[in-house]
Structure formats: structure tokens, C-alpha cells
Design an enzyme around this catalytic site. Structure first.
Site, PDB file in Angstrom:
ATOM      1  NE  ARG A 119      37.979  45.751  41.706  1.00  0.00           N
ATOM      2  CZ  ARG A 119      37.453  45.503  40.503  1.00  0.00           C
ATOM      3  NH1 ARG A 119      38.237  45.130  39.500  1.00  0.00           N
ATOM      4  NH2 ARG A 119      36.162  45.615  40.303  1.00  0.00           N
ATOM      5  CE  LYS A 221      35.202  49.177  39.836  1.00  0.00           C
ATOM      6  NZ  LYS A 221      35.679  49.181  38.457  1.00  0.00           N
ATOM      7  CD  GLU A 254      42.480  50.078  32.333  1.00  0.00           C
ATOM      8  OE1 GLU A 254      41.978  49.103  32.925  1.00  0.00           O
ATOM      9  OE2 GLU A 254      42.992  51.052  32.924  1.00  0.00           O
TER      10      GLU A 254
END
Length: 372
Positions: A119, A221, A254
Site C-alpha cells: 500500500r 494513505k 468509513e
């Protein structure tokens, strides 16, 4: 709430007062300046004051929750908290041009570093960040793995959290990283994660109050967690924890650092990763649930990833938040209403057990460390 007309009136009166007030003489300004004169610190004075300030923040504790830090700028590991610092011109600070990811230190083994590095590299491409250790991803993956492992050992911890950062680095105060040196930092910190399973109160927060991140920032992220922080703050003001962001169309997004899942009639449901982060913990939960919890005589009959609406949260037998490799947080109340029977449900209980066993007893996603 104060009427806007009153606020404007106060503002105008304040301006008038400032306009009428005599301007201070140069002597008065010098006198005021002398009273507020700041010390120009040398290295030793700075470190001494830094330590005193840290101990004040932590009620006099001698140590720090971050036990070790690596910086590519010095290519070394630091265990002195006063030296754990970034250059002020690092673009992580001045422009927010940085990404991060995490993994877990469990029983003296690094857990799930591979999927988190996957990621990180995806985030680096989306964020147009240069890699710090050569041009190839393989070379950087090998070096970062080595750094994470050695920093964990230097921390002395057998259980803890690992957080690593890739930034555009220091070099200028401009908008782009031209001329900057890309930087990689790794920290190893104490963790409060436990095998115990505790229910939480949770709250929904509409996107009209805390907006959703744009897709690019939601799917990589990024270090920019301002909206995540505002979501958590709004949720906690309502008696919640992570918060569950609700889009304008009434669908579930989320939490601030967690994915949301529900159980309805023995079906595990979580939203698709459209405009939200593809959480590694919820992906692990779905994998373990498929292998161990689905069957005619088991607690689940199906796993689904599909659009979820707000009203489904209130009719579900279980609601849970999943985050941080080991985090399974069953929700007992939502917006002040009881969820299911108000107790920890069987699916959350089994998922916590499976995830914990995978972290501490599994062999597929682990790197064994050796401490001297």
C-alpha cells in the site's frame, strides 16, 4: 449561538477602539520587548528544555512512548526522544506532501509488513513521491524491510506498533519537491492493543458536517488526516469513538481510522473500497471469516462487500469497526441506540480470536526478529 449581527457590531466597536487608542511610543515598545525577550538556545540548552517540556506533557515520565526512530537523512536509528525530529523544511511539515503506513510487532515478530509496504508503494505512485533507496521498488522494499526489523529490535519491544513515513523530504520552502531529498522515517512505539474484546459506543457523522476526502486522498494513505481528526472529534462529542461518516446520499463510508462492518441475518457486510481506504484489517477479517466462519453450522453464511445504507446500521445484529491489524471493536450503542442485544456478538468475538491467533501463532505473514 451569538447572532451574526451582534458579532459584526462587536467587531466594528473593536476596530473603533483600536483606531482611537494611542500608538505606543518606541520606548514603551522597547520596554515590552525586553520583558518578552526570547533566549537564543545553544544545542545543550535546547535539548535540556526539550526534555523538560516532554516530561511536563507526560506527567514527568522519564521515557517516551516512541522507543526508537530511524531517519534516512542520517541513515541511523535513534532511541533518545529529544533527537527524534524532522527538519522544519521537510515537505511533510510545510506542504503535507507525505504518506505513511503501519504494521504490528507481535511476540517478537513483525506482522503483515508486506501488505502494508504494498500500500505504501501504491500511495507513493499516486502521491508522486520519489523512493529514497534507489529507483526500483524491489530495492526499496528490501531496504525498508531491513530498516523496520532493525528499528524494532533497537526499541527493545516485543509487542508494539510500527509506523513508517515516506516524505518529499527537506530542501526548500516551495510548493514542489524540486531539489529535495526524499526521506524515509520509521518509528516503533508502545501499543495498548489487547486480546480483550471491549464494546464501544459509536456515532454517525454526516458528510454535511465533516466532508468526505476527495477520492485521491481517500485511497492513498496520506499524512493529511485533518478530516479524519475532525470526524473523530465530532463522533466523540456525540458519545462515539471513531465516527462513521455518512455520505450525502445516506450511504456508509468509513471511520476516522477504521472500516465499518455489520452482520445481518448471518451475512457479513462491509462497504466497497470506492472513495475510502482499502483497510488491511477488514480485508484480513473477510479472508479469515471466509475460511473459518462461513458454513451451515457456523456463525456466518455469506461475506459481502456492497453499498451499505445508514439505516442498515440500526437494524443489524452486529456492528463493528476494524483497524490497526489487531483491532476489532464491537459497537454496543450507535447514536445512543442499542445495537442488537447490546452485547459483543459472536462474529466480532470469533474475528477477534482469529485475528489475534493469526498475529501471534500464524506463520504466513511474519518476520522473526532476533534480540541480543
Amino acid at each position: 449561538m451569538v447572532c451574526p449581527q451582534v458579532l459584526r457590531s462587536v467587531a466594528f466597536r473593536s476596530i473603533a477602539v483600536l483606531t482611537r487608542a494611542p500608538f505606543p511610543s518606541s520606548g514603551a515598545m522597547a520596554s515590552a520587548g525586553e520583558k518578552r525577550k526570547l533566549a537564543v538556545l545553544d544545542r545543550e540548552s535546547f535539548l535540556e528544555k526539550s526534555k523538560a517540556a516532554r516530561q511536563k506533557r507526560s506527567s514527568g515520565a522519564a521515557g517516551h512512548f516512541i522507543k526508537a526512530m530511524y531517519s534516512s537523512l542520517v541513515d541511523g536509528i535513534i532511541t533518545d526522544p529529544e533527537l527524534m525530529a524532522l527538519p522544519i523544511d521537510d515537505h511533510a511539515i510545510i506542504r503535507g506532501h507525505a504518506i505513511f503506513d503501519t504494521c504490528t510487532l507481535a511476540g517478537g515478530r513483525v506482522f503483515r509488513l508486506g501488505i502494508h509496504l504494498d500500500r505504501l508503494f501504491k500511495s507513493a505512485k499516486l502521491g508522486r513521491l520519489k523512493l529514497p533507496f534507489g529507483l526500483s521498488e524491489d530495492e526499496n522494499r528490501s531496504r525498508m524491510t531491513e530498516i523496520v526489523c532493525q528499528t524494532c529490535v533497537a526499541s527493545g519491544l516485543r509487542d508494539g506498533g510500527v509506523r513508517f513515513f515516506l516524505t518529499a523530504g527537506p530542501g526548500n520552502y516551495g510548493f514542489t519537491p524540486a531539489g529535495c531529498e526524499p526521506a524515509f522515517y520509521c518509528t516503533v512505539l508502545e501499543s495498548s492493543k489487547s486480546e480483550d474484546l471491549k464494546a464501544i459506543g459509536e456515532a454517525t457523522v454526516p458528510a454535511s458536517e465533516v466532508p468526505m476526502k476527495p477520492t485521491l486522498l481517500a485511497t492513498l494513505k496520506s499524512n493529511n488526516y485533518l478530516l479524519n481528526c475532525l470526524l473523530a472529534m465530532s463522533a466523540q462529542e456525540r458519545g462515539g469513538c471513531y465516527g462513521i461518516n455518512i455520505r450525502d446520499d445516506g450511504t456508509v463510508a468509513e471511520g476516522c481510522v477504521a472500516n465499518c462492518a455489520i452482520v445481518v441475518d448471518k451475512v457479513f457486510i462491509t462497504p466497497p473500497f470506492d472513495g475510502i481506504l482499502a483497510g488491511t484489517t477488514v480485508r484480513k477479517a473477510m479472508d479469515l471469516a471466509t475460511k473459518h466462519l462461513v458454513g451451515e453450522t457456523k456463525v456466518l453464511r455469506e461475506i459481502r462487500q456492497e453499498t451499505m445504507r445508514k439505516e442498515q446500521l440500526f437494524s443489524a445484529q452486529e456492528v463493528m469497526m476494524l483497524s490497526g491489524d489487531l483491532g476489532v471493536s464491537p459497537v454496543s450503542t450507535l447514536d445512543g441506540q442499542q445495537v442488537g442485544n447490546g452485547e459483543v456478538g459472536p462474529v466480532a468475538r470469533e474475528l477477534k480470536r482469529l485475528i489475534w491467533e493469526d498475529a501471534y501463532d500464524g506463520k504466513e505473514e511474519h518476520i522473526q526478529l532476533f534480540y541480543s
